[in-house]
Scaffold this motif. Structure first.
Motif, mmCIF file in Angstrom:
data_model
loop_
_atom_site.group_PDB
_atom_site.id
_atom_site.type_symbol
_atom_site.label_atom_id
_atom_site.label_comp_id
_atom_site.label_asym_id
_atom_site.label_seq_id
_atom_site.Cartn_x
_atom_site.Cartn_y
_atom_site.Cartn_z
ATOM 1 N N ARG A 40 0.817 -1.215 0.000
ATOM 2 C CA ARG A 40 0.000 0.000 0.000
ATOM 3 C C ARG A 40 0.850 1.264 0.000
ATOM 4 N NH1 ARG A 40 -3.644 -1.586 5.132
ATOM 5 N NH2 ARG A 40 -4.853 0.264 4.559
ATOM 6 N N LEU A 41 2.169 1.109 -0.123
ATOM 7 C CA LEU A 41 3.050 2.271 -0.153
ATOM 8 C C LEU A 41 3.129 2.858 -1.560
ATOM 9 C CD1 LEU A 41 6.107 1.092 1.982
ATOM 10 C CD2 LEU A 41 4.362 2.736 2.652
ATOM 11 N N PRO A 42 3.328 4.165 -1.666
ATOM 12 C CA PRO A 42 3.641 4.749 -2.973
ATOM 13 C C PRO A 42 4.977 4.221 -3.482
ATOM 14 C CG PRO A 42 3.008 6.448 -1.393
ATOM 15 C CD PRO A 42 3.190 5.186 -0.614
ATOM 16 N N ASN A 43 5.193 4.367 -4.776
ATOM 17 C CA ASN A 43 6.418 3.833 -5.378
ATOM 18 C C ASN A 43 7.668 4.395 -4.721
ATOM 19 O OD1 ASN A 43 5.006 2.258 -7.113
ATOM 20 N ND2 ASN A 43 5.331 3.500 -8.923
ATOM 21 N N ALA A 44 7.665 5.707 -4.451
ATOM 22 C CA ALA A 44 8.871 6.344 -3.906
ATOM 23 C C ALA A 44 9.196 5.795 -2.517
ATOM 24 C CB ALA A 44 8.679 7.861 -3.860
ATOM 25 N N LEU A 45 8.187 5.711 -1.636
ATOM 26 C CA LEU A 45 8.428 5.177 -0.296
ATOM 27 C C LEU A 45 8.799 3.698 -0.348
ATOM 28 C CD1 LEU A 45 5.692 6.813 1.983
ATOM 29 C CD2 LEU A 45 8.120 7.334 1.849
ATOM 30 N N TYR A 46 8.210 2.973 -1.281
ATOM 31 C CA TYR A 46 8.547 1.556 -1.417
ATOM 32 C C TYR A 46 10.011 1.394 -1.824
ATOM 33 C CZ TYR A 46 8.408 -3.291 -2.976
ATOM 34 O OH TYR A 46 8.667 -4.625 -3.143
ATOM 35 N N THR A 47 10.489 2.278 -2.695
ATOM 36 C CA THR A 47 11.898 2.223 -3.098
ATOM 37 C C THR A 47 12.812 2.517 -1.914
ATOM 38 O OG1 THR A 47 11.261 2.952 -5.322
ATOM 39 C CG2 THR A 47 13.587 3.124 -4.719
ATOM 40 N N VAL A 48 12.478 3.538 -1.108
ATOM 41 C CA VAL A 48 13.270 3.848 0.079
ATOM 42 C C VAL A 48 13.283 2.656 1.029
ATOM 43 C CG1 VAL A 48 13.415 5.342 2.108
ATOM 44 C CG2 VAL A 48 12.879 6.325 -0.123
ATOM 45 N N TYR A 49 12.116 2.057 1.233
ATOM 46 C CA TYR A 49 12.026 0.899 2.128
ATOM 47 C C TYR A 49 12.928 -0.235 1.647
ATOM 48 C CZ TYR A 49 10.107 -3.390 4.108
ATOM 49 O OH TYR A 49 9.960 -4.602 4.712
ATOM 50 N N CYS A 50 12.863 -0.543 0.355
ATOM 51 C CA CYS A 50 13.664 -1.646 -0.180
ATOM 52 C C CYS A 50 15.163 -1.356 -0.058
ATOM 53 C CB CYS A 50 13.288 -1.904 -1.636
ATOM 54 S SG CYS A 50 11.628 -2.579 -1.868
ATOM 55 N N GLN A 51 15.542 -0.097 -0.334
ATOM 56 C CA GLN A 51 16.967 0.258 -0.252
ATOM 57 C C GLN A 51 17.488 0.084 1.179
ATOM 58 O OE1 GLN A 51 19.012 1.070 -2.676
ATOM 59 N NE2 GLN A 51 18.055 2.333 -4.224
ATOM 60 N N LEU A 52 16.739 0.601 2.153
ATOM 61 C CA LEU A 52 17.202 0.529 3.542
ATOM 62 C C LEU A 52 17.162 -0.898 4.069
ATOM 63 C CD1 LEU A 52 15.549 3.747 5.003
ATOM 64 C CD2 LEU A 52 17.915 3.421 4.283
ATOM 65 N N GLU A 53 16.124 -1.646 3.697
ATOM 66 C CA GLU A 53 16.043 -3.031 4.170
ATOM 67 C C GLU A 53 17.179 -3.865 3.581
ATOM 68 O OE1 GLU A 53 12.445 -6.115 4.875
ATOM 69 O OE2 GLU A 53 12.879 -5.660 2.773
ATOM 70 N N ALA A 54 17.479 -3.648 2.291
ATOM 71 C CA ALA A 54 18.579 -4.379 1.674
ATOM 72 C C ALA A 54 19.914 -4.020 2.336
ATOM 73 C CB ALA A 54 18.637 -4.080 0.177
ATOM 74 N N TYR A 55 20.099 -2.727 2.659
ATOM 75 C CA TYR A 55 21.327 -2.329 3.356
ATOM 76 C C TYR A 55 21.412 -3.017 4.723
ATOM 77 C CZ TYR A 55 24.749 0.547 5.798
ATOM 78 O OH TYR A 55 25.825 0.969 6.522
ATOM 79 N N GLY A 56 20.295 -3.056 5.452
ATOM 80 C CA GLY A 56 20.291 -3.722 6.751
ATOM 81 C C GLY A 56 20.587 -5.203 6.646
ATOM 82 N N ASP A 57 20.087 -5.864 5.585
ATOM 83 C CA ASP A 57 20.358 -7.288 5.412
ATOM 84 C C ASP A 57 21.841 -7.551 5.172
ATOM 85 O OD1 ASP A 57 17.691 -7.785 5.726
ATOM 86 O OD2 ASP A 57 17.249 -7.915 3.586
ATOM 87 N N VAL A 58 22.499 -6.630 4.456
ATOM 88 C CA VAL A 58 23.905 -6.863 4.097
ATOM 89 C C VAL A 58 24.850 -6.386 5.198
ATOM 90 C CG1 VAL A 58 25.715 -6.321 2.428
ATOM 91 C CG2 VAL A 58 23.380 -6.731 1.642
#
Length: 591
Positions: free
Chosen positions: A147-165
């Motif tokens: 339910r997130l807008p595209n921009a917020l979804y991109t921020v979420y994915c970037q930060l989550e991927a950084y946290g995973d690595v």
């Protein structure tokens, strides 16, 4: 003869009666026959079996016998069809019972499934805690992310991927209760409606200068916008209204000593993402040069925020394009992180775009630097003597100092600017010391001198009073910038009429890199300590040249006599004092 005649009449009567009955039977029409729905005559000829159609070929067309035979054959065909349908119905009823039984079994399984799943979750909670991977929480976040807008979804994915690595990043998603609204056509329209990635108003993101970069052509288009043009009612109502969905990220340094929580929001009408450091306003300004978050980063948002007009817009109007009362700021690096804005490197020596890793590390470095700065300011306000320095920098200063800090307070930037305006030095108060090359320093000095207000954005000004061993007092105006310690604090010493004091000011500002000594975060304390040391040198030179006082001053400054420690080795125009302390010889030397 009469008997024969009588029999003939009886037979004739019977014959007439039978013929009449036959005619009545032929003309008899039953209502039941009309009520029976039969297949159309065309379908009958196409689907009827051969034994029902064989007798019809021998009868002449249009004869009553053929029509009668057709009716009988259609009835027989209808009977065959209904028997087949009855068998199919019986089979379907049997299948229905079987399906109903399976459905009931599956319903019972689904009713028991939540309890079983909760039991599994409870059983695996210790395993998730052991491996540090909360799968259940992540799946819940992923469901909300739809339910997130595209921009917020991109921020979420970037930060989550950084946290995973790399670790150190925990991301959460919140969606408000009113997540849908009715569109003009009556259909449901999500507040953070999905756009096709890379498209906005018919122009793709990041392609050409019209999408992400403020090229000269685009700047020329915005220069005609009015400063005071009244926004439309739709703009007033929705322009600065954020989407109800937001993303929160908690960043931690590897040693968990630095911790900050960021709130990301999306403004659909402006197509920008903002970020706010919870309880730390202005913390993220100038993470990268010329990125204060005061104005909208791309042309589309500026045109919507300042619609129509014929007058030329000023720089102040550009800065007011995003309201100051909104805590979140639309930084350029954030738009790049959200996939909205093609970030062009700005400032001297900036040769590449940032990465998610560099952004997160820059934020953590900023938080750590501000915490270290707050600790130093608290210590300086107590005016300790001597000023404490990092243990790795103790060799840069004498063990004792006769001069001391007697007052430290924060003042307004306007008061500091008035003092700086009287300065004889042209050196601006915001020259970033991380520009190592001289050409880069000159370019930045020209930029600040030309009125680039971003260099001084978020600065804090302090006034310190120091007292020397001969009871003279000097005032220092200290400007600390938001990107401390990347740009070191700038000192302005008063009174300006003292040439040696101007040399001390130069020592503090232009040779601050010598004070890093393994811990650049303590730069402010090291500069104040160097100021005390330099004032000791000035006091020793200004005082009596011989006698016990000079000897005592030399001992306090490092244990050497004044004749060896403070002797001028440069004459003429370059007759500077020796301000560099040599720990091995315990003397002051020239550069």
């Amino acid at each position: 003869a009469e008997e024969k005649q009588l029999s003939l009449q009886n037979l004739s009567y019977e014959k007439a009666y039978l013929l009449q009955e036959i005619e009545r039977c032929r003309k008899y029409e039953t209502t039941l026959a009309k009520q029976i729905p039969l297949v159309p005559i065309e379908q009958f000829h196409a689907t009827a079996p051969a034994h029902l159609l064989g007798d019809l070929a021998t009868l002449p067309d249009g004869s009553p016998a053929k029509e009668h035979q057709i009716a009988l054959s259609r009835l027989a065909h209808e009977l065959l069809l209904r028997r087949e349908h009855r068998e199919q119905l019986a089979k379907l009823k049997q299948d229905k019972k079987h399906i109903q039984a399976k459905t009931s079994e599956k319903k019972m399984f689904l009713e028991e499934l939540p309890r079983k799943m909760q039991a599994i979750v409870n059983a695996t909670a210790s395993v998730e805690q052991h491996f540090g991977e909360p799968i259940i929480q992540r799946l819940g976040r992923h469901e909300l992310c739809r339910r997130l807008p595209n921009a917020l979804y991109t921020v979420y994915c970037q930060l989550e991927a950084y946290g995973d690595v790399f670790g150190g990043v925990s991301v959460s998603v919140e969606v408000g209760p009113e997540t849908e609204k009715t569109g003009p056509d009556g259909s449901a329209d999500a507040v953070g409606k999905k756009r096709k990635r890379g498209e906005e108003d018919g122009a793709p993101h990041g392609q050409g200068s019209s999408a992400g970069q403020d090229s000269p052509e685009n700047v020329a288009q915005t220069e005609g916008l009015s400063d005071d043009a009244p926004p439309s009612s739709a703009t007033t109502r929705n322009l600065f209204e954020p989407c109800r969905a937001n993303v929160q990220a908690r960043l931690q340094s590897p040693n968990k000593q630095v911790d900050v929580t960021l709130l990301f929001q999306y403004y659909e009408e402006l197509d920008v993402v903002t970020v706010e450091a919870i309880d730390q306003a202005g913390l993220l300004a100038n993470i990268y040069p010329n990125d204060t978050g005061q104005f909208l980063p791309h042309i589309r948002g500026r045109q919507r925020a300042n619609p129509g007009g014929a007058t030329r817009r000023s720089d102040d109007a550009l800065r007011r394009s995003f309201p100051e009362e909104i805590k979140g700021r639309p930084y350029k690096w954030l738009q790049w992180l959200a996939g909205i804005y093609d970030l062009t490197p700005e400032g001297p020596d900036m040769v590449s775009q940032p990465s998610t890793q560099s952004i997160v590390r820059s934020i953590l470095d900023r938080v750590g630097a501000q915490e270290a700065l707050a600790d130093q300011l608290k210590v300086l306000s107590a005016c300790p003597h001597p000023i404490p320095v990092h243990q790795s920098a103790e060799a840069l200063f004498p063990p004792k100092s006769a001069s001391r800090l007697i007052k430290w307070e924060e003042i307004s930037c306007e008061a500091a600017d008035q003092v700086a305006a009287k300065s004889q030095s042209v050196r601006a108060s915001g020259v970033p010391t991380f520009y190592r090359s001289s050409a880069a320093r000159e370019r930045n000095m020209a930029l600040v001198g030309a009125g680039a207000s971003w260099a001084n954005f978020g600065r804090r000004c302090f006034s310190g009073t120091l007292k020397t061993q001969d009871n003279r007092e000097f005032q220092a105006i200290v400007q600390v910038f938001v990107d401390y310690p990347r740009r070191v604090p700038h000192f302005t010493l008063l009174p300006r009429s003292n040439a040696d004091l101007a040399t001390v000011q130069r020592e503090l500002n232009e040779y601050a890199d010598e004070l890093e000594a393994g811990n650049r975060l303590q730069m402010l304390s090291h500069q104040v300590r160097r100021l005390e040391m330099c004032l000791d040198v000035l006091s020793s030179v200004a005082g009596p040249g011989t006698g016990s006082e000079s000897e005592g001053a030399g001992a306090d400054s490092g244990g050497a006599s004044s004749s060896s420690a403070l002797e001028r080795k440069h004459r003429g125009r370059d007759r500077r004092l020796a301000f560099v302390y040599d720990a091995q010889s315990r003397t002051f030397v020239h550069r």
